[in-house]
Write a protein that holds these residues in place. Structure first.
Motif, PDB file in Angstrom:
ATOM      1  N   LYS A 140       0.859  -0.890   0.014  1.00 51.27           N
ATOM      2  CA  LYS A 140      -0.164   0.045  -0.003  1.00 51.27           C
ATOM      3  C   LYS A 140       0.878   1.432  -0.060  1.00 51.27           C
ATOM      4  O   LYS A 140       0.621   2.278  -0.854  1.00 51.27           O
ATOM      5  N   TYR A 141       1.908   1.310   0.853  1.00 52.11           N
ATOM      6  CA  TYR A 141       2.965   2.515   0.909  1.00 52.11           C
ATOM      7  C   TYR A 141       3.442   2.668  -0.390  1.00 52.11           C
ATOM      8  O   TYR A 141       3.638   3.705  -1.022  1.00 52.11           O
ATOM      9  N   LEU A 142       4.131   1.498  -1.141  1.00 52.90           N
ATOM     10  CA  LEU A 142       4.663   1.612  -2.447  1.00 52.90           C
ATOM     11  C   LEU A 142       3.727   2.225  -3.291  1.00 52.90           C
ATOM     12  O   LEU A 142       3.900   2.907  -4.095  1.00 52.90           O
ATOM     13  N   ARG A 143       2.388   1.627  -3.538  1.00 51.44           N
ATOM     14  CA  ARG A 143       1.454   1.885  -4.373  1.00 51.44           C
ATOM     15  C   ARG A 143       1.226   3.367  -4.134  1.00 51.44           C
ATOM     16  O   ARG A 143       1.058   4.342  -5.276  1.00 51.44           O
ATOM     17  N   ASP A 144       1.050   3.960  -2.983  1.00 47.25           N
ATOM     18  CA  ASP A 144       0.741   5.347  -2.711  1.00 47.25           C
ATOM     19  C   ASP A 144       1.789   6.326  -3.098  1.00 47.25           C
ATOM     20  O   ASP A 144       1.712   7.407  -3.837  1.00 47.25           O
ATOM     21  N   ILE A 145       3.161   5.835  -3.135  1.00 41.44           N
ATOM     22  CA  ILE A 145       4.023   6.705  -3.561  1.00 41.44           C
ATOM     23  C   ILE A 145       4.278   6.714  -5.046  1.00 41.44           C
ATOM     24  O   ILE A 145       4.414   7.935  -5.554  1.00 41.44           O
ATOM     25  N   ILE A 146       4.179   5.649  -5.722  1.00 37.32           N
ATOM     26  CA  ILE A 146       3.946   5.655  -7.027  1.00 37.32           C
ATOM     27  C   ILE A 146       2.897   6.476  -7.849  1.00 37.32           C
ATOM     28  O   ILE A 146       3.140   7.324  -8.491  1.00 37.32           O
ATOM     29  N   LEU A 147       1.654   6.218  -7.019  1.00 35.39           N
ATOM     30  CA  LEU A 147       0.736   7.273  -7.420  1.00 35.39           C
ATOM     31  C   LEU A 147       0.681   8.793  -7.260  1.00 35.39           C
ATOM     32  O   LEU A 147       0.580   9.479  -7.999  1.00 35.39           O
ATOM     33  N   SER A 148       1.339   8.897  -6.025  1.00 36.97           N
ATOM     34  CA  SER A 148       1.916  10.244  -5.993  1.00 36.97           C
ATOM     35  C   SER A 148       2.859  10.885  -6.998  1.00 36.97           C
ATOM     36  O   SER A 148       2.570  11.886  -7.542  1.00 36.97           O
ATOM     37  N   PHE A 149       3.929  10.226  -7.273  1.00 37.31           N
ATOM     38  CA  PHE A 149       4.697  10.645  -8.296  1.00 37.31           C
ATOM     39  C   PHE A 149       3.938  10.688  -9.587  1.00 37.31           C
ATOM     40  O   PHE A 149       4.196  11.525 -10.367  1.00 37.31           O
ATOM     41  N   MET A 150       3.062   9.734 -10.054  1.00 37.12           N
ATOM     42  CA  MET A 150       2.365  10.086 -11.221  1.00 37.12           C
ATOM     43  C   MET A 150       1.559  11.274 -11.542  1.00 37.12           C
ATOM     44  O   MET A 150       1.296  11.809 -12.553  1.00 37.12           O
ATOM     45  N   ILE A 151       0.897  11.219 -10.338  1.00 34.75           N
ATOM     46  CA  ILE A 151      -0.003  12.359 -10.152  1.00 34.75           C
ATOM     47  C   ILE A 151       0.861  13.716 -10.445  1.00 34.75           C
ATOM     48  O   ILE A 151       0.512  14.724 -11.152  1.00 34.75           O
ATOM     49  N   ALA A 152       1.850  13.882  -9.677  1.00 30.59           N
ATOM     50  CA  ALA A 152       2.985  15.019  -9.608  1.00 30.59           C
ATOM     51  C   ALA A 152       3.278  15.250 -11.024  1.00 30.59           C
ATOM     52  O   ALA A 152       3.506  16.332 -11.597  1.00 30.59           O
ATOM     53  N   GLY A 153       3.660  14.203 -11.553  1.00 28.76           N
ATOM     54  CA  GLY A 153       4.318  14.238 -12.986  1.00 28.76           C
ATOM     55  C   GLY A 153       3.384  14.695 -13.852  1.00 28.76           C
ATOM     56  O   GLY A 153       3.761  15.447 -15.049  1.00 28.76           O
TER      57      GLY A 153
END
Length: 172
Positions: A4-17
């Motif tokens: 869940k933590y890894l998913r949230d980090i990846i999603l955060s980077f994707m949205i920010a990008g």
């Protein structure tokens, strides 16, 4: 670290990008609209590099002719994109937290845990750094003999290089 933590980090980077890329492209298109001569130079460069000198409505064919090798040859396009990011950085204000006591280049003392805010938007238009025409959109400032010349990440901070012992996460 869990899934869940890894998913949230990846999603955060994707949205920010996605958001920063969209904002940067919007400013780039705005600058092209305000500077038709720059727009013409970019179109000419793309046509020269892709050997498509005739006007065409075949978008798919045009896109297919742009590969990594072609992009590497588009020096003026690179300069225009960099100039846009200098004037309109995707993240105009950012902060860092000092991991250790330190002294900034201007002599200001920073203690461990202090937050330091910097305004990349303002830095991009400082005449002290960019010269008297700092507020003008001039892709040519990035070129020497037609070849793109990158600036130091400490001068061109649109990608937010960490300075001194300041880090993106506070070590408090």
């Amino acid at each position: 670290m869990n899934d869940k933590y890894l998913r949230d980090i990846i999603l955060s980077f994707m949205i920010a990008g996605k958001d920063t890329t969209a904002a940067s492209l919007s400013w780039f298109l705005y600058m092209l609209c305000k500077n038709p001569l720059v727009q013409e130079k970019i179109v000419r460069e793309i046509r020269d590099v892709t050997s498509s000198h005739e006007e065409t409505t075949d978008v798919k064919g045009s896109v297919e002719s742009i590969d990594e090798e072609a992009l590497d040859q588009m020096q003026y396009l690179h300069a225009a994109l960099s100039e846009t990011l200098r004037l309109y950085p995707a993240v105009p204000v950012d902060t860092r937290c000092a991991e250790n006591d330190d002294v900034l280049p201007d002599g200001h003392r920073v203690k461990r845990g202090d937050n330091v805010y910097y305004i990349s938007y303002a830095i991009g238009t400082m005449t002290y750094i960019w010269g008297q025409q700092a507020e003008e959109f001039k892709p040519e400032r990035w070129l020497k003999d037609g070849v793109f010349q990158p600036e130091s990440p400490f001068k061109f901070i649109s990608f937010h290089v960490c300075i001194l012992s300041l880090s993106p996460r506070c070590g408090c």
